[in-house]
Every structure is written in C-alpha cells, then in structure tokens.
Enzyme design. Sequence first.
Site, mmCIF file in Angstrom:
data_model
loop_
_atom_site.group_PDB
_atom_site.id
_atom_site.type_symbol
_atom_site.label_atom_id
_atom_site.label_comp_id
_atom_site.label_asym_id
_atom_site.label_seq_id
_atom_site.Cartn_x
_atom_site.Cartn_y
_atom_site.Cartn_z
ATOM 1 N N HIS A 1 17.467 9.606 9.216
ATOM 2 C CA HIS A 1 17.674 8.333 9.922
ATOM 3 C C HIS A 1 17.755 8.581 11.437
ATOM 4 O O HIS A 1 17.211 7.815 12.224
ATOM 5 C CB HIS A 1 18.940 7.636 9.418
ATOM 6 C CG HIS A 1 18.888 7.269 7.960
ATOM 7 N ND1 HIS A 1 17.785 6.674 7.393
ATOM 8 C CD2 HIS A 1 19.779 7.421 6.943
ATOM 9 C CE1 HIS A 1 18.015 6.465 6.106
ATOM 10 N NE2 HIS A 1 19.219 6.912 5.805
ATOM 11 N N GLU B 1 -2.475 -8.534 6.340
ATOM 12 C CA GLU B 1 -3.239 -7.353 5.943
ATOM 13 C C GLU B 1 -2.248 -6.201 5.764
ATOM 14 O O GLU B 1 -1.385 -5.974 6.616
ATOM 15 C CB GLU B 1 -4.256 -6.982 7.031
ATOM 16 C CG GLU B 1 -5.335 -8.024 7.236
ATOM 17 C CD GLU B 1 -6.215 -8.224 6.007
ATOM 18 O OE1 GLU B 1 -6.420 -7.250 5.247
ATOM 19 O OE2 GLU B 1 -6.676 -9.363 5.799
ATOM 20 N N ARG C 1 4.701 -1.051 -2.476
ATOM 21 C CA ARG C 1 5.469 -2.262 -2.790
ATOM 22 C C ARG C 1 6.005 -2.889 -1.504
ATOM 23 O O ARG C 1 6.014 -2.250 -0.458
ATOM 24 C CB ARG C 1 6.618 -1.957 -3.768
ATOM 25 C CG ARG C 1 7.549 -0.834 -3.321
ATOM 26 C CD ARG C 1 8.686 -0.612 -4.329
ATOM 27 N NE ARG C 1 9.482 0.542 -3.969
ATOM 28 C CZ ARG C 1 9.349 1.758 -4.517
ATOM 29 N NH1 ARG C 1 8.453 1.966 -5.470
ATOM 30 N NH2 ARG C 1 10.108 2.761 -4.117
ATOM 31 N N ARG D 1 23.571 1.552 -1.426
ATOM 32 C CA ARG D 1 23.531 3.006 -1.149
ATOM 33 C C ARG D 1 24.941 3.571 -0.993
ATOM 34 O O ARG D 1 25.898 2.808 -0.825
ATOM 35 C CB ARG D 1 22.715 3.246 0.133
ATOM 36 C CG ARG D 1 21.256 2.926 -0.074
ATOM 37 C CD ARG D 1 20.398 3.510 0.997
ATOM 38 N NE ARG D 1 18.994 3.221 0.712
ATOM 39 C CZ ARG D 1 17.976 3.746 1.348
ATOM 40 N NH1 ARG D 1 18.178 4.592 2.340
ATOM 41 N NH2 ARG D 1 16.735 3.433 1.016
ATOM 42 N N ARG E 1 3.482 -0.126 5.992
ATOM 43 C CA ARG E 1 4.557 0.569 5.274
ATOM 44 C C ARG E 1 4.291 2.063 5.338
ATOM 45 O O ARG E 1 3.198 2.525 5.015
ATOM 46 C CB ARG E 1 4.669 0.126 3.823
ATOM 47 C CG ARG E 1 5.862 0.834 3.131
ATOM 48 C CD ARG E 1 6.254 0.271 1.793
ATOM 49 N NE ARG E 1 7.520 0.886 1.374
ATOM 50 C CZ ARG E 1 8.436 0.321 0.616
ATOM 51 N NH1 ARG E 1 8.239 -0.893 0.160
ATOM 52 N NH2 ARG E 1 9.554 0.952 0.290
ATOM 53 N N ASP F 1 9.847 3.402 6.079
ATOM 54 C CA ASP F 1 10.361 4.094 4.879
ATOM 55 C C ASP F 1 10.092 5.596 4.967
ATOM 56 O O ASP F 1 9.142 6.024 5.633
ATOM 57 C CB ASP F 1 9.687 3.485 3.633
ATOM 58 C CG ASP F 1 10.452 3.786 2.358
ATOM 59 O OD1 ASP F 1 11.630 4.203 2.437
ATOM 60 O OD2 ASP F 1 9.863 3.611 1.272
ATOM 61 N N GLY G 1 14.697 9.561 4.199
ATOM 62 C CA GLY G 1 15.412 10.466 3.292
ATOM 63 C C GLY G 1 14.518 11.628 2.866
ATOM 64 O O GLY G 1 14.936 12.792 2.874
ATOM 65 N N LEU H 1 7.481 -8.073 24.765
ATOM 66 C CA LEU H 1 7.538 -7.995 23.296
ATOM 67 C C LEU H 1 8.858 -8.547 22.761
ATOM 68 O O LEU H 1 9.921 -8.237 23.297
ATOM 69 C CB LEU H 1 7.409 -6.515 22.896
ATOM 70 C CG LEU H 1 7.606 -6.175 21.416
ATOM 71 C CD1 LEU H 1 6.367 -6.564 20.620
ATOM 72 C CD2 LEU H 1 7.886 -4.687 21.240
HETATM 73 C C1 IPE Z 1 12.810 -0.739 2.129
HETATM 74 O O1 IPE Z 1 12.963 0.619 1.902
HETATM 75 C C2 IPE Z 1 13.901 -1.221 3.045
HETATM 76 C C3 IPE Z 1 13.825 -0.742 4.423
HETATM 77 C C4 IPE Z 1 12.867 -0.047 4.931
HETATM 78 C C5 IPE Z 1 14.938 -1.131 5.249
HETATM 79 P P1 IPE Z 1 13.720 1.142 0.609
HETATM 80 O O2 IPE Z 1 13.681 2.613 0.630
HETATM 81 O O3 IPE Z 1 15.069 0.507 0.504
HETATM 82 O O4 IPE Z 1 12.807 0.539 -0.542
HETATM 83 P P2 IPE Z 1 12.686 0.887 -2.092
HETATM 84 O O5 IPE Z 1 14.065 0.817 -2.667
HETATM 85 O O6 IPE Z 1 12.134 2.269 -2.200
HETATM 86 O O7 IPE Z 1 11.756 -0.133 -2.637
HETATM 87 C C1 IPE Z 2 14.053 4.111 5.178
HETATM 88 O O1 IPE Z 2 14.103 5.414 4.710
HETATM 89 C C2 IPE Z 2 15.300 3.705 5.900
HETATM 90 C C3 IPE Z 2 16.134 2.715 5.197
HETATM 91 C C4 IPE Z 2 15.838 2.128 4.068
HETATM 92 C C5 IPE Z 2 17.396 2.373 5.823
HETATM 93 P P1 IPE Z 2 14.789 5.752 3.326
HETATM 94 O O2 IPE Z 2 16.240 6.026 3.596
HETATM 95 O O3 IPE Z 2 14.535 4.707 2.327
HETATM 96 O O4 IPE Z 2 14.058 7.100 2.933
HETATM 97 P P2 IPE Z 2 13.474 7.510 1.500
HETATM 98 O O5 IPE Z 2 12.640 6.374 1.020
HETATM 99 O O6 IPE Z 2 14.648 7.774 0.616
HETATM 100 O O7 IPE Z 2 12.674 8.739 1.768
HETATM 101 MG MG MG Z 3 13.053 4.406 0.987
#
Ligand code: IPE
Ligand code: IPE
Ligand code: MG
Length: 250
Positions: A39, A209, A196, A73, A190, A22, A25, A133
């Site tokens: 990305h 864990e 979450r 999205r 995470r 995560d 963005g 792996l």
């Molecule tokens: C979780 O990230 C999904 C992936 C990493 C693919 P999100 O960015 O979609 O999660 P939320 O919406 O913040 O919980």
């Molecule tokens: C995780 O990064 C990648 C995917 C969920 C595809 P995000 O795109 O959710 O980035 P943030 O959470 O908005 O920073």
């Molecule tokens: Mg995200």
Amino acid sequence: MKSYKENIDFNNLPRHIAVIMDGNGRWAKKKGAMRIFGHKNAIQAVKDVTEGCGELGIKYLTLYAFSTENWSRPKAEIDGLMELLVSTLKQEIKTLMDNQVKLKTIGDTSNLPIDCQKNLAWAIDQTKNNSGLTLVLALSYSGRWEIIKATKAIAAEIEQGKIKASDINESLFENYLQTSGIPDPELLIRTSGELRVSNFLLWQIAYSELYITPTLWPDFRKEHLYEAIWSYQQRERRFGKTSEQLNPVS
Ligand code: IPE
Ligand code: IPE
Ligand code: MG
C-alpha cells in the site's frame, strides 16, 4: 523506445478515467514483505497517474481506494490504510495546489475514522477553487451502496410530493448518485489482472471501455497510463449501433 504518448490522439482523450487500483498485496508478497508495504508503494503510482492525467488535460480521474467490502479486511490493514491516507493528504497538498488538482470523494466517508474525515474535508476545501484535474477518491464506496442511497433519496422525495414516480428517468437518477455532475468514465482501468468490477461505479460504467493489465498497481507508471489511453483510442465505441452506421461509405 518510443513512448505511447507520441501515439495518443489529443483530440480523442477520455474526459474521465476510472481506476481499480489492485495488486498491492501481491506486490508486497512477491517481495516477501507485509501487505502494508504494498500500500505504501502504491502512493507513487497514484502520484504518477494523477500527474499524467493532469498533464494530458484529462478532466476527471476516479481512483477506487477503499471499497465497502474492504471493511472486512484485518483491522491492522484497515488502520494502516487510513493512516496512509492521512499522511499522504498532508504530504501531497502542496503538489495538488501547484498542479491545480481539485479533490473530491465519493462513498460513505462518514464511516472513516474522524482524523481521516477531518483531513479529507480540509484538503477538499483547500483545493475547491482549483481549475485543473478533478481527482475523485472512492472511499468506503460501492456501486450497490450508491444505487440504494440514490433510490432511498428519490423515494423520500416522492413521499414528500416533491417529484412523481413518472419523473424518474436516467438523467434524474444520475442527479442522486455520488458522481452527480461528473461524466461517466469512458475508460476503466484495472491493474493486476482480475477480470471483475468489484462493485465499482456499477451505474456509470454501463458503456465504459475496459482495460485490464497484469501490471500490479505499485508498478503502474505514466507510460502504463499512456498505453491504456492508446488502447482505448483503438476501440470502436458503437453504443449498440453497427460499425457501418458509424462509418458510412459516401
Ligand atoms: C477492489 O479491489 C477495491 C479497490 C481497489 C479499492 P479488491 O482487492 O478489494 O477486489 P476483490 O476483492 O479482489 O474483488
Ligand atoms: C488494492 O490492492 C488496494 C486496496 C484494495 C485497498 P490489494 O490490497 O487488494 O492487493 P491484492 O489484490 O491483495 O494483491
Ligand atoms: Mg485486491
């Protein structure tokens, strides 16, 4: 500076590490760039962690790449992610082969664009005999989707008289999950600080864990992986027992 790798106990490695990748963005936003730039820069983190897990001898790495909810999205971002998946598969197939990485997917991949499906099927086939792996990509995946799918398959087999309702137990249920045959992750990482699980591996993380780091995914490197594994190794995994039961004084 000393690497966390030097402190890792190689006799106590997780067999399976799962990662909620995560923060792409936010990483892009900090740089004043479009989300897709984040990305694209996430690929290096994927490469680093895959290589790092392979080198350590970890057996399974599951990466949450696209959730069921991510279909909500903007279309341009989804299209960009799907294109990135295809170009990365093509670009990295040689590295996967050289490193004996076996590719798998979990999730409703029939929802992905046809080009993605074809390239995934090709890469899975190319790597199917690799012995290192296993890299599991969670694509169009969510834990609730997986549990409902398993439940429907079990119900259908009961209707057909193949199994009885009284046969249902944890080990039978696991056979109907996407991760059938793969041990539960001992460690769930995470990135980017969200506290979450976002519908990831809901069944399988019952006793994982958790390791949550503020590091944004595009900045995550092998050293972060080593630190997460080291942190995991400091934990006492009690599985409901008491500490005294686990460490009896003789
Ligand atoms: C979780 O990230 C999904 C992936 C990493 C693919 P999100 O960015 O979609 O999660 P939320 O919406 O913040 O919980
Ligand atoms: C995780 O990064 C990648 C995917 C969920 C595809 P995000 O795109 O959710 O980035 P943030 O959470 O908005 O920073
Ligand atoms: Mg995200």
